[in-house]
Every structure is written in C-alpha cells, then in structure tokens.
Design an enzyme around this catalytic site. Structure first.
Site, PDB file in Angstrom:
ATOM      1  N   CYS A 257       0.825  -1.217   0.000  1.00 55.84           N
ATOM      2  CA  CYS A 257       0.000   0.000   0.000  1.00 55.84           C
ATOM      3  C   CYS A 257       0.855   1.262   0.000  1.00 55.84           C
ATOM      4  O   CYS A 257       0.873   2.008  -0.967  1.00 55.84           O
ATOM      5  CB  CYS A 257      -0.901   0.024   1.229  1.00 55.84           C
ATOM      6  SG  CYS A 257      -1.807  -1.472   1.463  1.00 55.84           S
TER       7      CYS A 257
HETATM    8  N1  SAJ Z   1       6.609   2.467   8.677  1.00 54.03           N
HETATM    9  C1  SAJ Z   1       7.731   3.252   8.993  1.00 54.03           C
HETATM   10  N2  SAJ Z   1       7.596   4.231   9.939  1.00 54.03           N
HETATM   11  C2  SAJ Z   1       6.399   4.471  10.560  1.00 54.03           C
HETATM   12  C3  SAJ Z   1       5.262   3.662  10.201  1.00 54.03           C
HETATM   13  C4  SAJ Z   1       5.402   2.671   9.264  1.00 54.03           C
HETATM   14  O1  SAJ Z   1       8.796   3.062   8.453  1.00 54.03           O
HETATM   15  O2  SAJ Z   1       6.353   5.353  11.410  1.00 54.03           O
HETATM   16  C5  SAJ Z   1       6.754   1.419   7.651  1.00 54.03           C
HETATM   17  C6  SAJ Z   1       6.421   0.016   8.162  1.00 54.03           C
HETATM   18  O3  SAJ Z   1       7.550  -0.578   8.753  1.00 54.03           O
HETATM   19  C7  SAJ Z   1       6.032  -0.693   6.860  1.00 54.03           C
HETATM   20  C8  SAJ Z   1       5.369   0.419   6.060  1.00 54.03           C
HETATM   21  O4  SAJ Z   1       5.774   1.642   6.649  1.00 54.03           O
HETATM   22  O5  SAJ Z   1       7.174  -1.153   6.170  1.00 54.03           O
HETATM   23  C9  SAJ Z   1       3.849   0.354   6.009  1.00 54.03           C
HETATM   24  O6  SAJ Z   1       3.354  -0.042   7.248  1.00 54.03           O
HETATM   25  P1  SAJ Z   1       1.991   0.630   7.817  1.00 54.03           P
HETATM   26  O7  SAJ Z   1       1.649  -0.066   9.064  1.00 54.03           O
HETATM   27  O8  SAJ Z   1       2.177   2.063   7.853  1.00 54.03           O
HETATM   28  O9  SAJ Z   1       0.910   0.369   6.699  1.00 54.03           O
HETATM   29  P2  SAJ Z   1       0.270  -0.908   5.968  1.00 54.03           P
HETATM   30  O10 SAJ Z   1       0.762  -0.926   4.560  1.00 54.03           O
HETATM   31  O11 SAJ Z   1       0.454  -2.148   6.726  1.00 54.03           O
HETATM   32  O12 SAJ Z   1      -1.262  -0.490   5.988  1.00 54.03           O
HETATM   33  C10 SAJ Z   1      -1.616   0.751   5.436  1.00 54.03           C
HETATM   34  C11 SAJ Z   1      -2.554   1.418   6.427  1.00 54.03           C
HETATM   35  N3  SAJ Z   1      -2.798   2.770   5.984  1.00 54.03           N
HETATM   36  C12 SAJ Z   1      -2.902   3.766   6.864  1.00 54.03           C
HETATM   37  O13 SAJ Z   1      -2.743   3.608   8.049  1.00 54.03           O
HETATM   38  C13 SAJ Z   1      -3.242   5.104   6.296  1.00 54.03           C
HETATM   39  C14 SAJ Z   1      -3.860   0.646   6.470  1.00 54.03           C
HETATM   40  O14 SAJ Z   1      -4.786   1.316   7.268  1.00 54.03           O
HETATM   41  C15 SAJ Z   1      -4.426   0.525   5.046  1.00 54.03           C
HETATM   42  O15 SAJ Z   1      -5.625  -0.158   5.012  1.00 54.03           O
HETATM   43  C16 SAJ Z   1      -3.408  -0.213   4.198  1.00 54.03           C
HETATM   44  O16 SAJ Z   1      -2.222   0.564   4.154  1.00 54.03           O
HETATM   45  C17 SAJ Z   1      -3.987  -0.352   2.785  1.00 54.03           C
HETATM   46  O17 SAJ Z   1      -4.463  -1.461   2.482  1.00 54.03           O
HETATM   47  O18 SAJ Z   1      -4.031   0.646   2.098  1.00 54.03           O
END
Ligand code: SAJ
Length: 401
Positions: A257
């Site tokens: 995502c």
């Molecule tokens: N990450 C960082 N720093 C942070 C937060 C996350 O480096 O402070 C990294 C994580 O390690 C990971 C990536 O970002 O590699 C994504 O992780 P995530 O938990 O931010 O997101 P996803 O991809 O697991 O889920 C996201 C979520 N979107 C939002 O919170 C806006 C989820 O709610 C969505 O439903 C999902 O994308 C989607 O399907 O779009």
C-alpha cells in the site's frame, strides 16, 4: 441476497469473513489452489480464522470458486483485487480489468458493483464502468459505487466493523444500495459527494504516511550528521500535545500500500499537469534508505564488508506479520551483497522466503535488524553478532540510525 467478492486476498477474504454473517457469499479467485483451500475451510490470510471460514463453508453461507459463471446470480459484486505497480513502476490495472471481464461476461441482470481496490480518481467512472460494458454481450444498467478498503494487516483494535468506511456511487441508487449493504456490518459509514473524492481520499491517506515516513527517514540522516539521537529528538517533539504526529525511521517502507498508492496519485496528477514532486521525492528517499544504512554499517566496520557474514533479522515488511510484499529487507540484502557481504536472514514469523528457510539467530560477524517482531528476544539479537545495527529503534544497546 447473494454477494460475489472478486479477489480472495487479504482485502476480499477479510470482507468475506464479515459479510457471510448476513449474506450468501461467493468468493471468486482466479487461483485454483486458493479456492480449493478456502472450500476446505483453510484461511491463508492473517486475521481471518480458519474456524470461522469452516463455519461458513459448513453452513453454506460461503463458497469459493474460480468459475466466472458462479457469480451470475449475485445481486452485489465487489471488486477486491490487487492494484500493484507494473515493471515500469506505473499503475497496473490488469487485475481490475480481468475482474471487469469476469463480471461483463457472466452477469446478465442489473446488479450493484462496488470497487474496494485502491486506484486513482476516475477509475470507477472512466475505467471500470466502460470496461464492464465493453465485455457485456448486452447493454445492462448496473449500479456502480466505490468504497475503498482500509484493512490494516496485523491490527486488531480496528476491523471492518469499527473502521469508518467511505463510500459514494455514480448514482443516488448506487449510493443508497451501497449504504444498505455495508450498514449490515459496518458501524460508521461516511458518504462523500463523488467516487473521485473517495478514491482520492484513500490515496491521500497512504501518501500522507509515505511522505511523513520519508521526512523522518531524512531527519534520521540529519540527526546522525549532527551527532544527536533521532529517537530522543522524536520523543521530545512528540511531547507537543497538538500539531505533531510521530513516525519512526526505518530501512524503508514495505507492504503493497504505502510504497505503491502514492505512485497512483503522482501518475494521475502528472497526467493532469499538476506537480507531484513531493510524492516522487518521498518515494526516492524511502527507497534510498536501505543504501544509507548499508553504507553506515560498512563505515562502522572498517569501510569493507567483503566476505563478512551478515545476518538480516526480520524480513517481513512490518512487525508481527508474515507478509514480505515490497519488504525493505530485499534492498538491504541487495546492497549488502553488492558490497561483497555473505548474507543470510532470520525471521521465524515468515519462516520460508524465496525458497530459503530462516537461518539461526547466531554466528554472524554483523547483524542488522530490519523488522523487529515482538516474539524475538532483544538479548538474543544482541548476542547474535559482535556488531548489531538496529534500524527499528527497538533494540537497546545496538548501533542505530
Ligand atoms: N513504517 C515506517 N515508519 C512508521 C510507520 C510505518 O517506516 O512510522 C513502515 C512500516 O515498517 C512498513 C510500512 O511503513 O514497512 C507500512 O506499514 P503501515 O503499518 O504504515 O501500513 P500498511 O501498509 O500495513 O497499511 C496501510 C494502512 N494505511 C494507513 O494507516 C493510512 C492501512 O490502514 C491501510 O488499510 C493499508 O495501508 C492499505 O491497504 O491501504
């Protein structure tokens, strides 16, 4: 009412698990292996219990199929297929097109069609509707709506029931029917004025994360150059009770995502002559983070990783999930090997990755923590090698960003 859900991946099957409580659900997937496993009551998606699936299969509330003709009697059809990037890292709507083909060729009565797959504004109106009509042997007035998925892998506090859900139809009838459908199992429905607004909001939600993670990854490099702790600084900034949201630096952004959706927004913006420099630069900063980290490790180890055994700890794209899509570990390993290191990886949550098994958590010259699952003991990580570099800020006593 019979509901057909096209795509039984983490979006489609998660939705099935809630919808089957209220509707007869036909789960369509082109992958026969997945279909067979689902009909045996086996879930391949974290967060969807096989026991629940087995219950729905036994009661006849749910059945999976790869035959397009099995959706012909559905009253509602939901598109929940992947929207990845193509080889050229441009938006790739091929899975959506094949869903449109399955619907167009098999449905001969007016139904409600809802798209949950993430894509750029205008996809429902200018791609999905015309595509379904082009595959339909006869002219049929379907109702079309969008309701972007918001499934967050590994999250337990929010689910389909309590996560606010956006929706909008191409017609009033479509909006009303969509509301009626989701109101059976969603507590908080938010109607917006057009499908384009809902499509854009979904992209912006994830672009917001990509850009803020890129900012904090760049700040981590700045803080290091100034000789101050990025983590202490972020915690200090986070004491502000308003106007600040804390993100944490990392080896990069994974999942299907956050590294993908911003590119859908940038592509449609540029097509309309609007700038997307911020978004493009954020993608680059997060993709470059793995190289920055490997260079830091090399300079801490005499500037030369040739022949050094390096253990990468955690290859899932984020903690406590077995999902490796677009994981930053891939680029970290590539850069380590480019510098001549002998690389292995440890991740008991993932277990097997690209045909290789997780290696033991010891005996390396260097260890680098890319993803820290709760199940992995910090002390064991510190004992895994004489030099440990932690990109997650969670292993006290390791070298870090
Ligand atoms: N990450 C960082 N720093 C942070 C937060 C996350 O480096 O402070 C990294 C994580 O390690 C990971 C990536 O970002 O590699 C994504 O992780 P995530 O938990 O931010 O997101 P996803 O991809 O697991 O889920 C996201 C979520 N979107 C939002 O919170 C806006 C989820 O709610 C969505 O439903 C999902 O994308 C989607 O399907 O779009």
């Amino acid at each position: 009412m019979q509901v057909g859900i096209i795509g039984q991946g983490y979006v489609g099957l998660t939705l099935t698990a809630f919808a089957a409580e209220h509707f007869d659900v036909v789960g369509f997937d082109s992958n026969q292996k997945i279909v067979d496993q689902l009909n045996l009551g086996h879930s391949h998606i974290e967060g969807v219990a096989s026991t629940l699936l087995a219950k729905w299969i036994k009661s006849g509330q749910f059945r999976a199929t790869s035959k397009g003709s099995d959706i012909k009697d559905c009253d509602i059809l939901i598109i929940a297929v992947p929207t990845p990037l193509a080889i050229d890292r441009k938006p790739d709507l091929t899975f959506i097109e094949s869903a449109c083909k399955t619907i167009g060729q098999n449905v001969s009565k007016p139904v409600l069609i809802i798209n949950e797959s993430t894509s750029f504004p205008g996809t429902l109106r200018n791609f999905i509707k015309p595509k379904i009509e082009s595959y339909s042997p006869t002219q049929i007035e379907h109702a079309y709506a969008i309701s972007p998925e918001r499934v967050d892998p590994g999250r337990s506090d929010f689910n389909q029931k309590n996560t606010p859900r956006l929706y909008s139809g191409l017609s009033l009838e479509a909006s009303e029917k969509t509301r009626d459908f989701y109101s059976k199992f969603c507590d908080n429905l938010v109607e917006v004025s057009s499908p384009e607004v809902a499509e854009a909001a979904k992209l912006f939600e994830n672009t917001f994360r990509q850009v803020n993670i890129a900012l904090v990854n760049e700040f981590a490099q700045i803080a290091h150059s100034l000789g101050i702790s990025v983590y202490e600084t972020l915690d200090a900034a986070n004491t502000k009770p308003y106007g600040f949201m804390k993100f944490t630096p990392s080896a990069g952004v994974g999942g299907h995502c956050i590294p993908v959706d911003p590119t859908y927004l940038a592509a449609i913006a540029e097509e309309h002559g609007a700038p997307a420099t911020f978004i493009r630069r954020a993608n680059e900063v997060n993709l470059e983070m793995s190289k920055y980290i490997v260079n830091r490790i090399a300079s801490d180890n005499g500037g030369n990783l040739q022949g050094k055994s390096v253990l990468v700890i955690g290859v899932a794209y984020k903690p406590n999930v077995a999902d490796v899509r677009e994981t930053a570990a891939e680029l970290v390993i590539e850069h380590l090997r480019n510098q001549g290191a002998v690389v292995s990886w440890h991740d008991d949550v993932v277990g097997i990755w690209k045909g290789d098994n997780s290696s033991p958590l010891h005996g390396a010259d260097i260890a680098v923590v890319v993803t820290k699952h709760d199940s992995v003991d910090e002390k064991k990580i510190l004992e895994s090698a004489p030099y440990v570099f932690d990109t997650t800020g969670t292993v006290r006593g390791a070298q870090g960003l």
